[in-house]
Design a protein around this motif. Structure first.
Motif, short mmCIF file in Angstrom:
data_model
loop_
_atom_site.label_atom_id
_atom_site.label_comp_id
_atom_site.label_asym_id
_atom_site.label_seq_id
_atom_site.Cartn_x
_atom_site.Cartn_y
_atom_site.Cartn_z
N LYS A 1 45.75 24.34 13.37
CA LYS A 1 46.46 23.07 13.35
C LYS A 1 47.89 23.27 12.85
O LYS A 1 48.12 24.02 11.90
CB LYS A 1 45.72 22.09 12.44
CG LYS A 1 46.33 20.70 12.40
CD LYS A 1 45.52 19.79 11.49
CE LYS A 1 46.13 18.40 11.42
NZ LYS A 1 45.37 17.52 10.52
N GLN B 1 59.40 14.73 6.59
CA GLN B 1 60.17 14.95 7.83
C GLN B 1 59.21 15.24 8.97
O GLN B 1 58.40 16.17 8.89
CB GLN B 1 61.15 16.11 7.65
CG GLN B 1 62.04 16.35 8.86
CD GLN B 1 63.08 17.41 8.59
OE1 GLN B 1 63.21 17.89 7.47
NE2 GLN B 1 63.84 17.79 9.60
N LYS B 2 59.29 14.45 10.03
CA LYS B 2 58.41 14.63 11.17
C LYS B 2 58.82 15.86 11.97
O LYS B 2 60.00 16.16 12.12
CB LYS B 2 58.44 13.39 12.07
CG LYS B 2 57.84 12.16 11.40
CD LYS B 2 57.78 10.98 12.36
CE LYS B 2 57.12 9.78 11.69
NZ LYS B 2 57.06 8.61 12.62
N ILE B 3 57.81 16.56 12.48
CA ILE B 3 58.05 17.83 13.18
C ILE B 3 57.35 17.78 14.53
O ILE B 3 56.21 17.34 14.64
CB ILE B 3 57.53 19.02 12.36
CG1 ILE B 3 58.21 19.05 10.99
CG2 ILE B 3 57.78 20.33 13.10
CD1 ILE B 3 57.62 20.07 10.06
N SER B 4 58.05 18.20 15.57
CA SER B 4 57.47 18.33 16.90
C SER B 4 57.66 19.77 17.37
O SER B 4 58.55 20.48 16.92
CB SER B 4 58.15 17.36 17.88
OG SER B 4 59.53 17.64 17.97
N TYR B 5 56.80 20.21 18.28
CA TYR B 5 56.79 21.60 18.73
C TYR B 5 56.93 21.65 20.24
O TYR B 5 56.49 20.76 20.96
CB TYR B 5 55.49 22.30 18.31
CG TYR B 5 55.23 22.26 16.82
CD1 TYR B 5 55.68 23.27 15.99
CD2 TYR B 5 54.54 21.19 16.25
CE1 TYR B 5 55.45 23.24 14.63
CE2 TYR B 5 54.30 21.14 14.88
CZ TYR B 5 54.75 22.17 14.07
OH TYR B 5 54.52 22.13 12.73
N HIS B 6 57.59 22.70 20.71
CA HIS B 6 57.69 22.94 22.15
C HIS B 6 57.95 24.43 22.35
O HIS B 6 58.45 25.13 21.47
CB HIS B 6 58.81 22.11 22.78
CG HIS B 6 60.17 22.41 22.22
ND1 HIS B 6 60.95 23.45 22.64
CD2 HIS B 6 60.86 21.79 21.22
CE1 HIS B 6 62.07 23.47 21.97
NE2 HIS B 6 62.05 22.48 21.08
N LYS C 1 52.38 18.12 11.30
CA LYS C 1 53.22 17.15 11.99
C LYS C 1 54.27 16.54 11.07
O LYS C 1 55.18 15.85 11.54
CB LYS C 1 52.36 16.04 12.59
CG LYS C 1 51.40 16.54 13.66
CD LYS C 1 50.62 15.39 14.26
CE LYS C 1 49.69 15.89 15.38
NZ LYS C 1 48.90 14.78 15.97
N GLU C 2 54.13 16.79 9.75
CA GLU C 2 55.10 16.24 8.81
C GLU C 2 55.15 17.13 7.57
O GLU C 2 54.11 17.53 7.04
CB GLU C 2 54.72 14.81 8.43
CG GLU C 2 55.73 14.12 7.53
CD GLU C 2 55.37 12.67 7.27
OE1 GLU C 2 55.92 12.09 6.32
OE2 GLU C 2 54.51 12.12 8.02
#
Length: 351
Positions: free
Chosen positions: A148, A156-161, A151-152
């Motif tokens: 897992k 601070q919110k975090i996104s992945y790509h 996500k935070e």
């Protein structure tokens, strides 16, 4: 007589002063990009010789796991050591200074540095926290098939790509650039072709006026003279090649045969040629149909004289352009001649 003078030998007192100066310079040189020996965050500069001093330097360290003999900090080992020594890792450096003219005369200078963690940016701190969170989750959930991602972190919110592959964008940009360059090249070639066409038409103009003047003076009508010139061109075309002005005349004759009024054919002929001289010729022939042949012969004779003068001026300009283009080969030939003349002369000089 050649006299060899050896290097001056220093006395013991002078050599001690040199060793003292060398020690002071080492204190400064070893810093590298750091500001103080008490807070070292970048690699050290462990020099092996000193400028303007006959001293060679060798280094000895007491902790090679965090710092090598080149002065490079071992990041992984330093992080592990900082867990126990939070205020910084102390490393003792010994500089063995040797007098280059007498290897037996040496001195030792000790330097103590404190290795500290490098100042981290906000992004680096965030990445370290993410790694720590993932490592903790992995340790607690080793039996799971997936891992897992947080996500935070710290609110601070975090996104992945996945990282974008820029090769496609580079190829696309190169393709677009190639298309633009090819378009510009095509436009440039069209411009050159149009310029060649105009030059060719100006070269043929005096002959066309002369033929019309001759045939009209022989009693032929303008339409018959026009047909005669076109027929002669069609007969000689396989040998002489295609000529733009005569092609336009042939197109005008086809229009006449198709029922277009003769006056309109002459005017459209001048417009298609796009040159002032041909527009004037078309206007003269068109006026001839409205006013009669009076004065046409004199007008064509004067136009022929003017056309031949223009042709001579054009030929003169083209000759000047050709001479200008030959300047570069002439300079290159001059350079070759100079090399042929000068190089053997230098080689023949006895040193």
């Amino acid at each position: 007589m050649d006299v060899t003078v050896g290097e001056r030998q220093y006395t013991a007192e002078e050599l001690q002063e040199i060793f003292d100066r060398a020690a002071e310079e080492l204190e400064v040189l070893v810093l590298g990009e750091n500001e103080s020996l008490d807070k070292v965050t970048a690699d050290l500069s462990l020099v092996t010789e000193l400028p303007d001093l006959p001293i060679a330097v060798e280094w000895e360290l007491d902790r090679y796991e965090v710092l090598n003999v080149s002065g490079e900090i071992q990041e992984e080992a330093l992080r592990e050591a900082l867990v126990e020594e939070r205020e910084g890792v102390l490393v003792n450096l010994k500089a063995f200074m040797t007098y280059t003219q007498d290897q037996t005369r040496q001195a030792v200078h000790e330097i103590t540095v404190r290795l500290c963690p490098a100042a981290r940016t906000k992004e680096e701190k965030l990445i370290e926290k993410i790694r720590a969170w993932i490592a903790e989750y992995d340790n607690e959930n080793k039996t799971k098939e997936t891992i897992k991602l947080p996500k935070e972190v710290d609110g601070q919110k975090i996104s992945y790509h996945y990282p974008m592959d820029t090769r496609g964008a580079v190829i696309l940009a190169m393709g677009l650039m190639t298309v633009v360059l090819l378009f510009c090249l095509e436009k440039q070639n069209e411009k050159k072709d149009e310029e060649k066409r105009k030059q060719q038409m100006m070269m043929d103009y005096p002959q066309i006026v002369s033929q019309l003047n001759l045939l009209l003076g022989a009693g032929m009508s303008s339409k018959s003279a026009w047909k005669k010139i076109v027929d002669d061109y069609q007969r000689r075309k396989p040998a002489r090649g295609e000529r733009a002005a005569y092609e336009e005349m042939a197109a005008a004759w086809n229009e006449m045969c198709g029922g277009v009024p003769e006056k309109d054919c002459y005017e459209s002929f001048g417009g298609r040629c796009g040159l002032q001289a041909y527009m004037k010729l078309g206007a003269l022939l068109s006026q001839n149909l409205r006013r009669g042949t009076k004065g046409l012969a004199d007008a064509l004779r004067l136009e022929g004289i003017h056309a031949f003068e223009e042709r001579k001026a054009l030929a003169r300009r083209r000759g000047e352009e050709a001479g200008t283009k030959l300047l570069l080969p002439m300079f290159l030939m001059l350079a070759v001649v100079l090399v042929i003349v000068i190089v053997p002369a230098f080689l023949s000089i006895s040193l």
